[in-house]
Structures are given as structure tokens and as C-alpha cells.
Design a protein around this motif. Structure first.
Motif, mmCIF file in Angstrom:
data_model
loop_
_atom_site.group_PDB
_atom_site.id
_atom_site.type_symbol
_atom_site.label_atom_id
_atom_site.label_comp_id
_atom_site.label_asym_id
_atom_site.label_seq_id
_atom_site.Cartn_x
_atom_site.Cartn_y
_atom_site.Cartn_z
ATOM 1 N N PRO A 290 -22.344 -72.038 4.334
ATOM 2 C CA PRO A 290 -21.521 -71.307 5.299
ATOM 3 C C PRO A 290 -22.306 -70.217 6.034
ATOM 4 N N ASP A 291 -22.027 -70.072 7.325
ATOM 5 C CA ASP A 291 -22.565 -68.973 8.123
ATOM 6 C C ASP A 291 -21.943 -67.688 7.561
ATOM 7 N N LEU A 292 -22.778 -66.663 7.346
ATOM 8 C CA LEU A 292 -22.266 -65.450 6.693
ATOM 9 C C LEU A 292 -22.127 -64.252 7.640
ATOM 10 N N THR A 293 -22.244 -64.490 8.950
ATOM 11 C CA THR A 293 -22.088 -63.394 9.901
ATOM 12 C C THR A 293 -20.715 -62.738 9.712
ATOM 13 N N ALA A 294 -20.680 -61.421 9.699
ATOM 14 C CA ALA A 294 -19.429 -60.664 9.539
ATOM 15 C C ALA A 294 -18.671 -61.078 8.280
ATOM 16 N N PHE A 295 -19.406 -61.385 7.233
ATOM 17 C CA PHE A 295 -18.781 -61.878 5.996
ATOM 18 C C PHE A 295 -17.792 -60.883 5.391
ATOM 19 N N GLY A 296 -18.087 -59.588 5.542
ATOM 20 C CA GLY A 296 -17.221 -58.552 4.964
ATOM 21 C C GLY A 296 -15.778 -58.601 5.445
ATOM 22 N N GLU A 297 -15.567 -59.190 6.631
ATOM 23 C CA GLU A 297 -14.206 -59.264 7.196
ATOM 24 C C GLU A 297 -13.399 -60.426 6.630
ATOM 25 N N ARG A 298 -14.058 -61.323 5.931
ATOM 26 C CA ARG A 298 -13.349 -62.528 5.491
ATOM 27 C C ARG A 298 -12.373 -62.243 4.352
ATOM 28 N N GLY A 299 -11.378 -63.090 4.275
ATOM 29 C CA GLY A 299 -10.319 -62.865 3.292
ATOM 30 C C GLY A 299 -10.705 -63.249 1.880
ATOM 31 N N SER A 300 -11.762 -64.065 1.729
ATOM 32 C CA SER A 300 -12.045 -64.546 0.372
ATOM 33 C C SER A 300 -13.523 -64.873 0.184
ATOM 34 N N VAL A 301 -13.876 -65.099 -1.068
ATOM 35 C CA VAL A 301 -15.221 -65.554 -1.426
ATOM 36 C C VAL A 301 -15.077 -67.005 -1.877
ATOM 37 N N GLY A 302 -15.973 -67.873 -1.421
ATOM 38 C CA GLY A 302 -15.952 -69.265 -1.889
ATOM 39 C C GLY A 302 -14.750 -70.048 -1.404
ATOM 40 N N ALA A 303 -14.380 -69.890 -0.116
ATOM 41 C CA ALA A 303 -13.266 -70.642 0.482
ATOM 42 C C ALA A 303 -11.975 -70.528 -0.335
ATOM 43 N N GLY A 304 -11.521 -69.297 -0.496
ATOM 44 C CA GLY A 304 -10.239 -69.081 -1.170
ATOM 45 C C GLY A 304 -10.324 -69.028 -2.689
ATOM 46 N N ALA A 305 -11.567 -69.129 -3.245
ATOM 47 C CA ALA A 305 -11.679 -69.152 -4.712
ATOM 48 C C ALA A 305 -11.440 -67.761 -5.316
ATOM 49 N N LEU A 306 -11.945 -66.710 -4.663
ATOM 50 C CA LEU A 306 -11.813 -65.336 -5.185
ATOM 51 C C LEU A 306 -11.513 -64.395 -4.021
ATOM 52 N N PRO A 307 -10.830 -63.269 -4.291
ATOM 53 C CA PRO A 307 -10.647 -62.285 -3.213
ATOM 54 C C PRO A 307 -11.999 -61.701 -2.820
ATOM 55 N N ASN A 308 -12.123 -61.280 -1.552
ATOM 56 C CA ASN A 308 -13.403 -60.762 -1.090
ATOM 57 C C ASN A 308 -13.636 -59.329 -1.567
ATOM 58 N N GLY A 309 -14.538 -59.191 -2.536
ATOM 59 C CA GLY A 309 -14.906 -57.875 -3.051
ATOM 60 C C GLY A 309 -16.322 -57.982 -3.596
ATOM 61 N N GLN A 310 -16.983 -56.830 -3.711
ATOM 62 C CA GLN A 310 -18.393 -56.865 -4.115
ATOM 63 C C GLN A 310 -18.612 -57.552 -5.468
ATOM 64 N N GLU A 311 -17.739 -57.238 -6.444
ATOM 65 C CA GLU A 311 -17.902 -57.862 -7.777
ATOM 66 C C GLU A 311 -17.783 -59.376 -7.701
ATOM 67 N N HIS A 312 -16.796 -59.831 -6.883
ATOM 68 C CA HIS A 312 -16.591 -61.273 -6.784
ATOM 69 C C HIS A 312 -17.749 -61.971 -6.073
ATOM 70 N N ILE A 313 -18.312 -61.291 -5.078
ATOM 71 C CA ILE A 313 -19.457 -61.882 -4.385
ATOM 72 C C ILE A 313 -20.609 -62.005 -5.390
#
Ligand code: CUA
Length: 351
Positions: A290-313
Motif C-alpha cells: 500500500p502507498d503510505l502517503t498521509a498514512f496518519g489520516e487513515r482510519g485503520s492499520v492493515g485494511a481495517g485490521a486494527l485502529p490507526n495508532g502508533q502501538e498498532h502500527i
């Protein structure tokens, strides 16, 4: 044979200890069943419900559903009413009465009901999937189903890729958007329940789906065709935005750059992440993941697998297969924790 044995007429009505006539029990059971179904039906709202429409097509489909539900309940109530009537009737039906029931209940009513429902559905069909040709000037977004994630490319008027993103779709409300759907390997199915019906993504073929959002909001889209171990972990976020906000987002997205945090970027590049991932405005130009440009704005990590947060990334980088079995990204558990955290912080900070 004694006719009374077929109709139940003339039989003494027995009652249980609770005083309820035995002949009423099936009807009571059926009513209880329907009542038990009501709470789940009432809770059919939310970000991923076809019965809580936020788009043109989904609204028509939901209307059709409710018309059929009301029709179905009316027929059910009629049949239960007849059942009560037959159970309480002590004398057998006259031949004339039975003929009347068969003619009206068995022929006229179903024919009229089915004809009405068919006409309604035929009238609805052309509105549901309007066709916009190649050059209708509507927004076009190409979506590719990958091994458990979504590659999303926004096309400009000439059909060239303006920019790419992943696992997130943004659309302006009140305007039709054509989705060009495809897949490199297996069949996936693209589905945003609140906006409309699903459509398969088939290798070697481009399917087109036109959707129009009507209500601004954040919704959820899913893969609706079993495509492998992590099929159920293949979701995406849908943002239906006011046209002005959408334009501003497109402009910002075209200018997005990942160069602000130089130290984080350097780590990202040093550990080889750029072989698979791209970040606009940097040397990272990989196209496998996946293209990661502006990744911080996305709703999730891993296509809906985890909420977007530093620990989850960080957790995903350490061992993607543990979060998402059979994902193609290799694990990076050989890196030091501090480095993984630093890269995760960098990605979370991308705007
Ligand atoms: Cu992709 Cu199921």
C-alpha cells in the motif's frame, strides 16, 4: 375418510394447564419468533448497514426491502388470521366458501401482489445503476483488490493516475463516482453497503460500479467474496464529504509530502520499507504494498485490521502475519523495538 379429520372442525378444543387452546400454539410460537426478530431488525443501523442508506442506490434497495417486508408481513398476518379462523370454526367449510378462499387467496391475491412487486422492481432497476460512459465527466476511482488490502487510485480527467492511496475511499456527496474494479489474482467483491450493492473484482477484467453518496459521513466498506485466510480482515473506510471539503482534500493530497520528519524517514528508508511502499515527495516509490502517503489520516492499520495508532502500527510492522494471517508483508521482528516505534511514530505523523 371423515372430513373433520382433515379440517379439524368439530374436534373439541383442548387446553393445556395454562388454559391456552392447543390450536393457538403454532400461531403463538410464530408470533413470538417474529417479535424476537424485531430488535435485531431495529438495530440495522450503522456504518455498514444496507438498511441505513447514505447513498442513492442503497436508498432504493432499502425501500424495496421495506416494501417487500411489509408485503410479506401482510401475507403472513392473513395466513395466521385464516389459521385462527379455521381452528375456531366448528363446522366444516362449505364447498362455496372453500372455492372462494382458493380463488381469491390462491390465485387473485398472489398474482396481483407478484405483478405489483415485479413492476416496482422493473421500474426501480434503471435508476439504480445509471450508466456513465467513458467521457461523462464524472469522477473516476480505480480500486484493485490485493492480497487482503485495497489499492485506490484517483484518476484525472484524461484517465491518468493523479495519486494513489490505500484502504480508504473518499467521495464527494451529490455527485456520481465511477469505480473501476479489478484484481491481479483472485476474485474479491467491492461492497459499500450504505452506498449501494456489491460488485465482483475479477482478474483480467474491469468492472464498473457507479455510486452516489447523499449524506456526509464516515462509513465502512468490505470484501464480500471469500478470497483467502484474511478475507474477513479486508475492509476500508469510506468518507463521503461535502464537495468543497473533497476538493480541498484532493488538492492537499496532490501536494502531500512525507519529508517533514527526516529522522523517521531515514529509518524507514534504511530498513528497506521503500522496496514495497511509496510516500509522495520522498525516495520511497515501492508499488508492491500500500502507498503510505498521509498514512496518519487513515482510519485503520492493515485494511481495517486494527485502529490507526502508533502501538498498532508497531505491532503490525513487528509481525503482520500475527495480525493478518497470510498478508504478504514480511515480519520485521529482527529490528530493535525503539526503531520499530520510531518508524511507527513517523507513519502516524504523516499528513
Ligand atoms: Cu478480498 Cu474477500
Amino acid at each position: 375418510m371423515d372430513d373433520d379429520r382433515l379440517t379439524g372442525a368439530g374436534r373439541p378444543i383442548r387446553s393445556g394447564r395454562d388454559g391456552i387452546s392447543d390450536s393457538y400454539r403454532p400461531a403463538i410460537r410464530a408470533t413470538t419468533f417474529i417479535l424476537l426478530l424485531s430488535p435485531p431488525l431495529a438495530s440495522c443501523s450503522g456504518v455498514q448497514s444496507a438498511l441505513d442508506p447514505a447513498g442513492h442506490e442503497a436508498r432504493d434497495v432499502a425501500n424495496l426491502f421495506f416494501v417487500m417486508l411489509i408485503g410479506g408481513v401482510a401475507i403472513w398476518a392473513g395466513v395466521v388470521g385464516l389459521l385462527f379462523h379455521a381452528a375456531r370454526k366448528r363446522k366444516p367449510y362449505s364447498e362455496k366458501g372453500a372455492g372462494w378462499v382458493i380463488l381469491w387467496g390462491g390465485a387473485v391475491f398472489p398474482t396481483a401482489t407478484l405483478a405489483a412487486l415485479l413492476s416496482y422492481a422493473v421500474w426501480l432497476m434503471p435508476n439504480i445503476r445509471p450508466w456513465f460512459g467513458e467521457d461523462a465527466g464524472v469522477g473516476r476511482v480505480e480500486v484493485t483488490g490485493e492480497q487482503f488490502w485495497w489499492r485506490v487510485r484517483y484518476l484525472d480527467e484524461g484517465g491518468a493516475v493523479a495519486f494513489e492511496t490505500a484502504n480508504e475511499v473518499r467521495v464527494p456527496i451529490g455527485e456520481p463516482v465511477v469505480f473501476l474494479l479489478n484484481s491481479p489474482d483472485v476474485i474479491h467483491s467491492f461492497w459499500i453497503p450504505v452506498l449501494g450493492g456489491k460488485m465482483d473484482m475479477i482478474p483480467g477484467r474491469e468492472n464498473r460500479l457507479t455510486l452516489q453518496a447523499e449524506k456526509p459521513g464516515t462509513y465502512r466498506g468490505v470484501c464480500a467474496e471469500f478470497c483467502g485466510t484474511s478475507h474477513a480482515l479486508m475492509a476500508f473506510t469510506v468518507h463521503a464529504m461535502e464537495p468543497e471539503a473533497y476538493k480541498a482534500w484532493v488538492a492537499a493530497r496532490r501536494k502531500a509530502s512525507g519529508g517533514q520528519d527526516q529522522e523517521g524517514l531515514a529509518l524507514f528508508l534504511r530498513h528497506g520499507c521503500a522496496a514495497c511502499h511509496a510516500i509522495s515527495g520522498t525516495e520511497a516509490k515501492g508499488t508492491i504494498g500500500p502507498d503510505l502517503t498521509a498514512f496518519g489520516e487513515r482510519g485503520s492499520v492493515g485494511a481495517g485490521a486494527l485502529p490507526n495508532g502508533q502501538e498498532h502500527i508497531a505491532r503490525f510492522i513487528r509481525d503482520p502475519g500475527q495480525v493478518k494471517p497470510e498478508a504478504r508483508m514480511p515480519h520485521f521482528s529482527m529490528l530493535e523495538e525503539a526503531e520499530i516505534d520510531r518508524i511507527a511514530a513517523y507513519l502516524k505523523g504523516l499528513r
